[in-house]
Design a protein around this motif. Structure first.
Motif, short mmCIF file in Angstrom:
data_model
loop_
_atom_site.label_atom_id
_atom_site.label_comp_id
_atom_site.label_asym_id
_atom_site.label_seq_id
_atom_site.Cartn_x
_atom_site.Cartn_y
_atom_site.Cartn_z
N THR A 436 102.19 -49.19 53.52
CA THR A 436 103.03 -48.09 54.79
C THR A 436 103.16 -48.19 55.35
O THR A 436 103.23 -49.48 56.30
N ASP A 437 103.56 -46.71 56.58
CA ASP A 437 104.75 -47.57 57.22
C ASP A 437 103.51 -48.43 58.20
O ASP A 437 103.41 -49.14 59.66
N GLU A 438 102.84 -47.58 58.23
CA GLU A 438 101.28 -47.71 59.48
C GLU A 438 100.42 -49.20 58.92
O GLU A 438 100.74 -49.90 60.48
N GLU A 439 100.61 -49.28 57.94
CA GLU A 439 100.13 -51.03 57.98
C GLU A 439 101.61 -51.97 58.14
O GLU A 439 100.93 -53.00 58.11
N ILE A 440 102.69 -51.29 58.21
CA ILE A 440 103.73 -52.54 58.77
C ILE A 440 103.85 -52.76 60.29
O ILE A 440 103.65 -53.94 60.61
N ILE A 441 103.54 -51.85 60.46
CA ILE A 441 102.90 -51.36 61.62
C ILE A 441 102.13 -52.68 62.19
O ILE A 441 102.33 -53.18 63.25
N ASP A 442 101.05 -52.70 62.04
CA ASP A 442 99.10 -53.36 62.39
C ASP A 442 99.74 -54.51 61.76
O ASP A 442 99.80 -55.29 62.91
N ALA A 443 100.55 -55.70 60.99
CA ALA A 443 101.11 -56.66 60.99
C ALA A 443 101.93 -57.04 61.33
O ALA A 443 102.28 -57.90 61.85
N CYS A 444 102.96 -56.23 62.37
CA CYS A 444 103.96 -56.26 63.31
C CYS A 444 102.82 -56.83 64.27
O CYS A 444 103.55 -57.80 65.18
N LYS A 445 102.26 -56.17 65.22
CA LYS A 445 101.65 -56.04 65.89
C LYS A 445 100.27 -57.34 65.82
O LYS A 445 100.95 -58.06 66.74
N SER A 446 100.14 -57.44 64.83
CA SER A 446 98.96 -58.57 64.92
C SER A 446 100.04 -59.39 64.88
O SER A 446 99.34 -60.71 65.54
N ALA A 447 101.04 -60.60 64.61
CA ALA A 447 101.84 -61.03 64.70
C ALA A 447 103.37 -60.77 65.01
O ALA A 447 104.09 -62.12 65.47
N CYS A 448 102.50 -60.28 66.55
CA CYS A 448 103.52 -60.11 67.38
C CYS A 448 105.14 -59.81 67.06
O CYS A 448 105.64 -60.67 68.42
N ALA A 449 105.40 -58.88 66.75
CA ALA A 449 106.40 -58.44 66.44
C ALA A 449 107.33 -57.08 66.04
O ALA A 449 108.34 -57.07 66.54
N HIS A 450 106.19 -56.45 66.82
CA HIS A 450 106.33 -55.07 66.69
C HIS A 450 107.64 -54.52 67.78
O HIS A 450 108.42 -53.99 67.70
N ASP A 451 106.91 -55.05 68.80
CA ASP A 451 108.22 -55.23 70.45
C ASP A 451 109.34 -55.69 69.97
O ASP A 451 110.48 -54.58 70.76
N PHE A 452 109.34 -56.66 69.97
CA PHE A 452 111.13 -57.25 69.46
C PHE A 452 112.24 -55.51 68.28
O PHE A 452 112.70 -55.99 68.14
N ILE A 453 110.50 -55.52 67.38
CA ILE A 453 111.65 -55.13 66.15
C ILE A 453 112.23 -53.81 67.02
O ILE A 453 113.32 -52.88 66.72
N MET A 454 111.25 -53.09 68.01
CA MET A 454 111.48 -51.80 68.21
C MET A 454 112.76 -51.48 69.75
O MET A 454 113.03 -50.96 69.49
N SER A 455 113.21 -53.07 69.76
CA SER A 455 114.12 -53.45 71.01
C SER A 455 115.11 -53.06 70.05
O SER A 455 116.45 -52.58 70.96
N PHE A 456 115.75 -52.69 68.70
CA PHE A 456 116.53 -52.33 68.02
C PHE A 456 116.95 -51.83 67.54
O PHE A 456 116.37 -50.69 67.62
N PRO A 457 118.09 -51.29 68.17
CA PRO A 457 118.78 -50.33 68.12
C PRO A 457 118.54 -49.17 66.47
O PRO A 457 117.80 -47.72 67.03
N ASP A 458 118.17 -49.56 65.54
CA ASP A 458 117.64 -48.88 64.53
C ASP A 458 115.87 -49.78 64.25
O ASP A 458 115.52 -49.21 62.54
N GLY A 459 115.11 -50.10 65.09
CA GLY A 459 114.14 -50.28 64.40
C GLY A 459 113.86 -51.28 63.37
O GLY A 459 114.23 -52.18 62.93
N TYR A 460 112.95 -51.08 62.58
CA TYR A 460 112.39 -51.47 61.11
C TYR A 460 113.43 -51.17 59.83
O TYR A 460 113.21 -52.16 58.86
N ASP A 461 114.06 -50.41 60.57
CA ASP A 461 115.68 -50.28 59.36
C ASP A 461 116.86 -51.48 59.56
O ASP A 461 118.02 -50.95 59.17
N THR A 462 116.30 -51.84 60.73
CA THR A 462 117.54 -52.65 60.89
C THR A 462 117.86 -54.26 60.26
O THR A 462 117.17 -54.55 59.27
N ASP A 463 119.67 -53.91 59.76
CA ASP A 463 120.15 -55.29 58.72
C ASP A 463 119.72 -56.56 59.12
O ASP A 463 120.84 -56.81 60.09
N LEU A 464 119.69 -57.60 58.67
CA LEU A 464 118.70 -59.07 59.33
C LEU A 464 119.98 -59.97 58.27
O LEU A 464 120.15 -60.68 59.54
N GLY A 465 121.03 -59.17 57.80
CA GLY A 465 121.91 -59.79 57.68
C GLY A 465 121.84 -61.30 55.92
O GLY A 465 119.87 -61.04 55.99
#
Length: 575
Positions: A436-465
């Motif tokens: 779920t989105d909640e589980e994804i966000i929780d895992a990203c917070k544990s990995a210290c990834a949530h903040d930089f992901i949300m800094s992107f305009p599209d957040g978790y829907d950002t295309d990584l290339g």
């Protein structure tokens, strides 16, 4: 070999059968047209019977249209069958490669597998399409046209007895000499593809060191090697056409000469001679197509062998049939384990490893470059198998598990972080496709990834290339850690996976692990002692052996290697 490869024609057998069937209709029409043409000349034109000419001419037009329709159908059926066969073959190869262990992939190399999935399959596709058309069309045409020619004039047919041996000798010579040259050419293709792959993956390093000119020169050398190898192979194959044409035109000249004399003397009618010449053209064209078919077989045979090598390769790691073992906990045990990448007990990467890791324990592994830290942990999810001894996970030998079950219980963040084309959310769901989105966000917070992901305009829907080119090395590491956490494994292995993050972020990740992975066995391979000093136990490795095990305090007293590493890092931090 042929049975294995051509079994992948699969559901396209119908088209593969219909193609030669329709070709029979095309050939029959083409063989009958010269007879009609001869009758028009002898019974219509020479006698001035315009009605007969119109009647037979109309018949010839109908036969030509029928031949065209049969030919078009044959072309369509053969194209569909060949492309479908190529699709099935590529799918079979890809599925086979997906089942390979690391050792299997190491044997072939990535570049070689790429060539086999592309160039080699295309060669076989073209040969197959030509085969289901020419392998039926040419012999049928040859037999029918020969029968009709002999019926027209047996004496002139003797000329074929001289033409056929010349063609046969030429084809045999080309086939015997060309095959090894095509094998060499495909090996050069592998080398060139390897250079391309290596250069594209390492393009940042190339530009950072301003080595573009050097890489261009090396690539030109590779492409020139391919050119020379291809030239050596093709210069034999291209001899086929001029030899065929020489024999063909020489035969026609001989027939015109002898047939002309016979026509003048009344031994053969003009229309019959014309029909005979057309039959001769069909016969020689059939022989030429057969020779081209043999040449195509030579070209594709090397590709057939290379693809068969992949299909017959047995994965070095397989699960036992009917296995239903599941990990009871996250405990790990190494029992006198030795390992060699070459299955050679005289060339060991790991030797005599005896180790017990309790479920829920946090283990740090320290050691210099080449001490086989990564080799040790790769035995846990069976990326490789131990050469001697055994590895147990959750109380069971890893060889007793279904591979999917074992690897679902072991999450591993590899030394080389790999992300795939798609969004951040798509990549994270590799850990759990139903997260779920909640589980994804929780895992990203544990990995210290949530903040930089949300800094992107599209957040978790950002295309990584492709390969995650839109994120930094540290961000890529944190995304890979979050992806592993989503698996909710019993064992998680971090193989130097925080080397690109700062010490504060590293500390935050370790704190989150302690709080949220209390029941998960955690193995951390690191170069920085600060990354493992809070572990329950730390393993010190050197030259493929475990030299010391203990807590940070214990190792500072008992391990000279550990103490030297710690002192050198502390001194570096102070400077």
């Amino acid at each position: 070999m042929y049975k294995t490869i051509f079994s992948h024609v699969g559901k396209y057998k119908k088209q593969a059968i219909l193609s030669p069937v329709t070709i029979i209709g095309e050939v029959l029409m083409e063989v009958l047209i010269p007879i009609v043409m001869g009758k028009i000349i002898d019974n219509g034109i020479q006698k001035g019977d315009i009605g007969y000419v119109a009647k037979m001419g109309g018949l010839m037009v109908v036969m030509s249209i029928c031949s065209l329709c049969f030919g078009a159908l044959a072309a369509r059926f053969s194209a569909v069958a060949a492309m479908g066969f190529a699709k099935n073959l590529r799918s079979a190869l890809f599925r086979k490669v997906q089942g390979f262990s690391f050792a299997n992939v190491d044997r072939f190399s990535t570049a070689s597998l790429t060539t086999r999935l592309t160039t080699d399959v295309t060669n076989i596709q073209n040969a197959f399409m030509m085969f289901i058309r020419s392998a039926f069309r040419s012999p049928i045409m040859l037999v029918c046209a020969t029968v009709m020619a002999v019926r027209q004039n047996a004496k002139l047919s003797v000329i074929f007895l001289f033409a056929i041996p010349v063609l046969g000798c030429a084809v045999f010579f080309i086939i015997s000499k060309a095959h090894p040259r095509f094998e060499k050419m495909l090996t050069k293709y592998d080398s060139m593809n390897g250079r391309i792959q290596e250069n594209l993956i390492g393009i940042r390093v190339v530009k950072a060191f301003a080595r573009e000119d050097y890489e261009k020169k090396r690539f030109e050398e590779n492409t020139n090697d391919v050119r020379l190898a291809q030239f050596a192979a093709e210069k034999l194959v291209i001899l086929n056409m001029p030899i065929m044409q020489l024999v063909m035109y020489a035969s026609i000249v001989a027939i015109l000469y002898f047939g002309g004399h016979m026509s003048v003397k009344g031994g053969i009618e003009t229309g019959e001679l014309y029909s005979f010449i057309m039959f001769v053209g069909q016969i020689l064209m059939s022989l030429m197509m057969l020779s081209m078919l043999f040449i195509m077989f030579v070209v594709s045979r090397a590709s057939l062998q290379r693809i068969y090598e992949v299909l017959k390769e047995e994965p070095t790691i397989v699960a036992p049939e009917g296995a239903s073992v599941s990990a009871e906990d996250g405990s790990i045990r190494f029992e006198n384990v030795s390992f060699s990448y070459y299955d050679d007990m005289k060339n060991l990467a790991l030797e005599g490893i005896d180790l017990d890791i309790h479920s829920g324990e946090t283990i740090g592994i320290i050691g210099g470059t080449g001490s086989s830290k990564t080799s040790l942990v790769q035995l846990i999810p069976r990326l490789y198998d131990a050469t001697a001894g055994r590895v147990l996970v959750g109380g069971h030998d890893v060889k007793e598990y279904p591979l999917e079950t074992l690897r679902d219980q072991v999450a591993m963040v590899l030394q080389k972080n790999v992300l795939f084309s798609g969004t951040i959310r798509d990549n994270l769901r590799w850990g759990d496709e139903n997260a779920t989105d909640e589980e994804i966000i929780d895992a990203c917070k544990s990995a210290c990834a949530h903040d930089f992901i949300m800094s992107f305009p599209d957040g978790y829907d950002t295309d990584l290339g492709q390969g995650g080119v839109n994120v930094s090395g540290g961000q890529k590491q944190r995304l890979c850690i979050a992806r592993a956490l989503l698996k909710k494994p019993k064992i998680i292995i971090l193989d130097d996976s925080t080397s690109a993050v700062d010490t504060a972020t590293d500390s935050s990740i370790r704190k989150a692990f302690r709080e949220k992975l209390g029941g998960t066995t955690t193995i951390i391979i690191a170069q920085r002692i600060t990354s493992v000093m809070d572990a329950d136990r730390i393993i010190v490795m050197d030259s493929g052996r475990i030299t010391d095990i203990g807590t940070h305090a214990q190792l500072m007293e008992s391990s000279e290697i550990y103490r030297e590493v710690y002192d050198s890092q502390q001194k570096g931090d102070e400077e």
